[in-house]
Design an enzyme around this catalytic site. Structure first.
Site, mmCIF file in Angstrom:
data_model
loop_
_atom_site.group_PDB
_atom_site.id
_atom_site.type_symbol
_atom_site.label_atom_id
_atom_site.label_comp_id
_atom_site.label_asym_id
_atom_site.label_seq_id
_atom_site.Cartn_x
_atom_site.Cartn_y
_atom_site.Cartn_z
ATOM 1 C CD GLU A 1 38.663 36.777 38.024
ATOM 2 O OE1 GLU A 1 39.164 36.784 39.159
ATOM 3 O OE2 GLU A 1 38.507 35.746 37.353
ATOM 4 C CD GLU B 1 44.208 36.896 37.659
ATOM 5 O OE1 GLU B 1 44.643 37.470 36.632
ATOM 6 O OE2 GLU B 1 43.062 37.109 38.123
ATOM 7 C CB ALA C 1 42.812 37.225 45.143
ATOM 8 N N GLY D 1 41.402 39.523 40.443
ATOM 9 C CA GLY D 1 40.056 39.408 41.011
ATOM 10 C C GLY D 1 39.336 40.756 41.016
HETATM 11 N N1 CAA Z 1 47.334 41.198 47.868
HETATM 12 C C1 CAA Z 1 47.953 41.543 49.020
HETATM 13 N N2 CAA Z 1 48.869 42.519 49.089
HETATM 14 C C2 CAA Z 1 49.157 43.179 47.959
HETATM 15 C C3 CAA Z 1 48.545 42.864 46.733
HETATM 16 C C4 CAA Z 1 47.576 41.820 46.716
HETATM 17 N N3 CAA Z 1 46.938 41.476 45.598
HETATM 18 N N4 CAA Z 1 49.042 43.683 45.781
HETATM 19 C C5 CAA Z 1 49.936 44.478 46.409
HETATM 20 N N5 CAA Z 1 50.012 44.165 47.724
HETATM 21 C C6 CAA Z 1 50.833 44.807 48.750
HETATM 22 C C7 CAA Z 1 52.313 44.708 48.421
HETATM 23 O O1 CAA Z 1 52.862 43.498 48.865
HETATM 24 C C8 CAA Z 1 52.873 45.913 49.144
HETATM 25 O O2 CAA Z 1 52.980 45.542 50.493
HETATM 26 P P1 CAA Z 1 54.119 46.176 51.420
HETATM 27 O O3 CAA Z 1 53.818 47.628 51.479
HETATM 28 O O4 CAA Z 1 53.974 45.457 52.706
HETATM 29 O O5 CAA Z 1 55.416 45.896 50.739
HETATM 30 C C9 CAA Z 1 51.756 46.934 49.041
HETATM 31 O O6 CAA Z 1 50.572 46.194 48.727
HETATM 32 C C10 CAA Z 1 51.961 47.948 47.948
HETATM 33 O O7 CAA Z 1 52.244 47.273 46.738
HETATM 34 P P2 CAA Z 1 53.324 47.831 45.714
HETATM 35 O O8 CAA Z 1 54.566 48.189 46.431
HETATM 36 O O9 CAA Z 1 53.415 46.845 44.613
HETATM 37 O O10 CAA Z 1 52.624 49.183 45.249
HETATM 38 P P3 CAA Z 1 52.596 49.839 43.816
HETATM 39 O O11 CAA Z 1 51.811 51.068 43.963
HETATM 40 O O12 CAA Z 1 53.960 49.894 43.228
HETATM 41 O O13 CAA Z 1 51.766 48.816 42.884
HETATM 42 C C11 CAA Z 1 49.957 47.340 42.299
HETATM 43 C C12 CAA Z 1 50.426 48.545 43.155
HETATM 44 C C13 CAA Z 1 50.010 47.721 40.820
HETATM 45 C C14 CAA Z 1 48.571 47.024 42.706
HETATM 46 C C15 CAA Z 1 50.916 46.159 42.543
HETATM 47 O O14 CAA Z 1 51.026 45.951 43.930
HETATM 48 C C16 CAA Z 1 50.461 44.858 41.939
HETATM 49 O O15 CAA Z 1 50.685 44.624 40.767
HETATM 50 N N6 CAA Z 1 49.872 43.973 42.774
HETATM 51 C C17 CAA Z 1 49.540 42.624 42.373
HETATM 52 C C18 CAA Z 1 48.295 42.583 41.605
HETATM 53 C C19 CAA Z 1 47.959 41.154 41.267
HETATM 54 O O16 CAA Z 1 48.767 40.360 40.896
HETATM 55 N N7 CAA Z 1 46.662 40.852 41.396
HETATM 56 C C20 CAA Z 1 46.175 39.550 41.109
HETATM 57 C C21 CAA Z 1 46.119 38.736 42.360
HETATM 58 S S1 CAA Z 1 45.603 37.108 42.002
HETATM 59 C C22 CAA Z 1 43.957 37.239 41.725
HETATM 60 O O17 CAA Z 1 43.377 38.249 41.940
HETATM 61 C C23 CAA Z 1 43.304 36.043 41.115
HETATM 62 C C24 CAA Z 1 42.355 35.346 41.967
HETATM 63 O O18 CAA Z 1 41.274 35.830 42.222
HETATM 64 C C25 CAA Z 1 42.687 34.024 42.448
#
Ligand code: CAA
Length: 697
Positions: free
Chosen positions: A109, A129, A67, A106
């Site tokens: 999912e 999450e 998400a 998500g």
């Molecule tokens: N939403 C919005 N922005 C996101 C994001 C997300 N889910 N995941 C990463 N970003 C953004 C980061 O903030 C970063 O932004 P900036 O460049 O402005 O700093 C940019 O994307 C790049 O991210 P990383 O620096 O972390 O890049 P990376 O290549 O090292 O890692 C990644 C990539 C593995 C995807 C890592 O970003 C990550 O683990 N992201 C989070 C994933 C996550 O937690 N997903 C679950 C969200 S909750 C959900 O999905 C449940 C629901 O439905 C309610």
């Protein structure tokens, strides 16, 4: 012809196969335009009688990473993710998720609601999450156990464990690993499905695999221990239990409601704050985001002591070649066995094979000579904390290294500016302050000197990340950020002790707050001789009261060096279990008598406030001096380095939650009680309190 459905999703028909492509940089988060585009793609696919399968793929570096976290604070716009996923699940023709990068939250999912999943070999999968203090809210907890088994799903959901493509193929999460050309592989897979009759397979319709009846109770007990204080891991166990015991639709409602409730919880807000702060910390003033990085392949580490060994081990782990320089055969021999011991425990744990360890050690050279360092790209100075010794090493490195090689010092309190100025390459000098044990501790305080070149700062940031560390750039300041704040907490813990508190009371209060271990148990673990040495180093800059508060020295004099001698602040049995020790009480009583202090009852609140607010007050000074660029950097430092509970967001985030005015009032109170020199509110705190603001505005 490719049709742009929304800003982020396009659709094309390749014969009887449609391909929906999402493109929402940087990580294809499921923002509103993606959800709306997916919904439109499903409608177009269902309406198109000629289309017999649809592939769902993402452009850029990754499949949907979840998400859109940035949308969490705003009202959600329809279609919600759950609606899109219900529509995917209801599709009457097969949809195939084609996955590269990371399918997370998500994003996974979405993939789980498709009929089939194919992925490239480098893809990774997870429901992380829980790390954001929330739980899957769009069917992840329902579909995953049905596909991969209840126990495996429970581990992924409650711990946020990620798995690679090989494991996903083994446990049934994906149907095939395709070659590196994902589009080609997915089209081939879709063709086979169509040719075989175009069956659809819904994870929602699979039976629940059998599981051990004690699974959930055991998991709850383990979560309580491993994630003490965290709400989401416990709730994750309840959620998966619900998912596998209740009807699908009811469990789905429960899942959504739980996710929504957690989304508004203080813990989730704190953890999301840290997620953003960690990424923000990588943005360094004066260093462009696209700064060129110097190529680092070979590193010299000078100083084969505990720090040098740990640093060498993590460099080897990251695939670098290491030259470890020491003064004698004896010290190098000890270093070699120290590093071997690190790897022996990895072998015992099963995390590394003997062959892999062999490979890593083959990249290590131990030497007493500075000759032949021309191919070294970066040197880490990790010798004893004495100015003249470090200056001598800097001189030798200056002479031996190429002009463009970087020198970093691991000093924890010496002035980096002095070291850099004495070098003939000041722009190539910076600090990398690792914490002991360096191969385990995540935090690295990278230190900028006034003349450090931007590409040097970018390179050491990238290097720390390559080592799997959490780097935070800090500026010139004695003790930098982590230790400088810690020294204030240590001071207060010692003062409280001489005023009448016990080690057990202070440890109970601070570990009750959420620190993994109290300061006195930690001192016993680290060794009182180490604590005494750290104290001796700071002695010239201590106040008279701090100098006289010499309980540590008294314990050392009594041979109580901590766990290693069976006694320190506590007494230890052969299993190293601590218990209060009357002999330590006697030493404390004597100390108080000698100092003319009549012990008093001290409340838990006073202990917590003095230890915590002394740190926050120091942090405010650090911010004002510019030694930390942002409050978020300090939160990252303390949560990744010194065990400040992440679910409270770090000391600055937590201070804002308490309220700066409340903290200022307490600082004034303790100024009167303990002394103005210790608790006078920092000007920044005065200002924020007067303006009714917090560190975060
Ligand atoms: N939403 C919005 N922005 C996101 C994001 C997300 N889910 N995941 C990463 N970003 C953004 C980061 O903030 C970063 O932004 P900036 O460049 O402005 O700093 C940019 O994307 C790049 O991210 P990383 O620096 O972390 O890049 P990376 O290549 O090292 O890692 C990644 C990539 C593995 C995807 C890592 O970003 C990550 O683990 N992201 C989070 C994933 C996550 O937690 N997903 C679950 C969200 S909750 C959900 O999905 C449940 C629901 O439905 C309610």
């Amino acid at each position: 012809m490719t049709e742009l459905l929304t800003q982020a999703v396009s659709l094309v028909a390749l014969g009887d196969i449609m391909v929906a492509t999402a493109d929402n940089p940087p990580v294809n988060a499921l923002s509103h335009s993606v959800r709306a585009g997916l919904s439109d793609a499903i409608s177009a696919f269902e309406k198109n009688d000629a289309a017999r399968a649809m592939i769902l793929v993402c452009a850029g570096r990754t499949f949907f990473a979840g998400a859109d976290i940035r949308e969490f604070a705003k009202p959600m716009r329809e279609p919600l993710l759950g609606e899109v996923i219900a529509r995917l699940d209801g599709c009457t023709k097969p949809v195939i998720a084609a996955i590269h990068g990371t399918a997370l939250g998500g994003g996974l999912e979405v993939a789980l609601a498709c009929s089939y999943r194919v992925a490239v070999a480098s893809a990774r999968f997870g429901l992380p999450e829980v790390k954001l203090g929330i739980l899957p809210g769009a069917g992840g907890s329902l579909r995953l156990p049905r596909l991969i088994g209840v126990e495996a799903a429970l581990a992924m959901i409650s711990e946020g464990r990620q798995i690679d493509a090989a494991e996903a193929a083994r446990n049934g999460l994906i149907d095939a690993i395709v070659g590196s050309d994902l589009a080609d592989g997915a089209l081939g897979f879709a063709r086979r499905i169509i040719d075989a009759g175009g069956d659809i397979r819904r994870a929602s319709e699979l039976p629940i695999p059998s599981f051990h009846s004690a699974l959930f109770e055991t998991a709850r007990a383990s979560m309580r221990k491993r994630f003490r204080g965290y709400v989401a891991p416990q709730k994750a166990v309840d959620l998966v239990e619900t998912a596998v015991t209740m009807p699908f639709a009811d469990a789905g409602e429960r899942e959504y409601a739980t996710c929504k409730e957690l989304l508004g919880s203080p813990q989730s807000k704190a953890l999301r704050h840290l997620f953003a702060a960690e990424r923000e910390a990588l943005k360094i003033e004066g260093v462009p985001a696209d700064a060129s990085l110097r190529d680092i392949r070979k590193v010299a580490v000078v100083g084969p002591g505990t720090m040098g060994r740990g640093i060498a081990a993590c460099l080897l782990d990251a695939g670098l070649s290491v030259v470890l320089i020491g003064l004698s055969d004896e010290s190098l021999g000890k270093a070699r066995s120290g590093i071997a011991r690190i790897y022996e425990s990895a072998l015992k744990r099963g995390s590394l094979s003997a062959e892999e360890i062999e490979r890593r050690l083959s990249r290590l050279t131990l030497t007493q000579s500075y000759d032949g360092l021309a191919d070294v790209d970066l040197a880490v100075e990790a010798v004893t904390e004495q100015r003249d010794v470090k200056a001598e090493v800097f001189g030798k490195l200056d002479a031996a290294l190429r002009d463009d090689a970087i020198i970093v010092t691991n000093t924890s309190f010496l002035d980096i500016e002095e070291l850099a100025s004495a070098s003939r390459r000041p722009s190539n000098v910076a600090g990398m302050h690792f914490f002991n044990p360096a191969h385990v501790m995540k935090l690295v305080e990278n230190v900028r000197a006034s003349r450090s070149a931007p590409d040097v700062l970018a390179t050491i940031t990238a290097l720390a990340r390559r080592l799997g560390k959490t780097p935070v750039m800090v500026g010139r300041s004695e003790g930098f950020v982590a230790n400088r704040m810690l020294s204030k907490r240590t001071r207060e813990a010692q003062f409280l002790l001489e005023e009448g508190a016990t080690p057990a009371q202070i440890d109970r209060v601070l570990s009750g707050f959420g620190f993994p271990i109290g300061p006195f148990a930690l001192a016993d673990l680290a060794g009182m001789d180490i604590m005494a040495a750290a104290r001796a180093a700071r002695l010239p800059r201590m106040s008279d009261r701090e100098k006289s508060c010499n309980i540590v020295d008294r314990l050392v004099a009594a041979g109580r060096l901590g766990q290693k001698t069976g006694a320190g602040y506590y007494r230890y049995d052969e299993k190293r279990t601590a218990s209060p020790d009357p002999e330590a009480d006697t030493i404390l009583d004597t100390h108080r008598r000698d100092r003319g202090i009549v012990p008093r009852e001290i409340s838990d609140d006073e202990i917590l406030e003095r230890c915590l607010y002394a740190m926050v007050n120091e942090a405010a000074k650090i911010l004002e001096e510019g030694a930390a660029a942002r409050p978020g950097d300090i939160d990252v430092i303390w949560t990744s380095g010194f065990g400040f509970p992440s679910y409270l967001g770090g000391p600055m985030f937590h201070a804002d939650r308490i309220g700066i005015q409340t903290i200022k009032a307490a600082l004034d109170r303790y100024s009167a009680l303990v002394g103005r020199e210790y608790f006078q509110p920092a000007p920044l705190i005065e200002r924020l309190a007067a303006e009714g603001k917090g560190f975060y505005g």
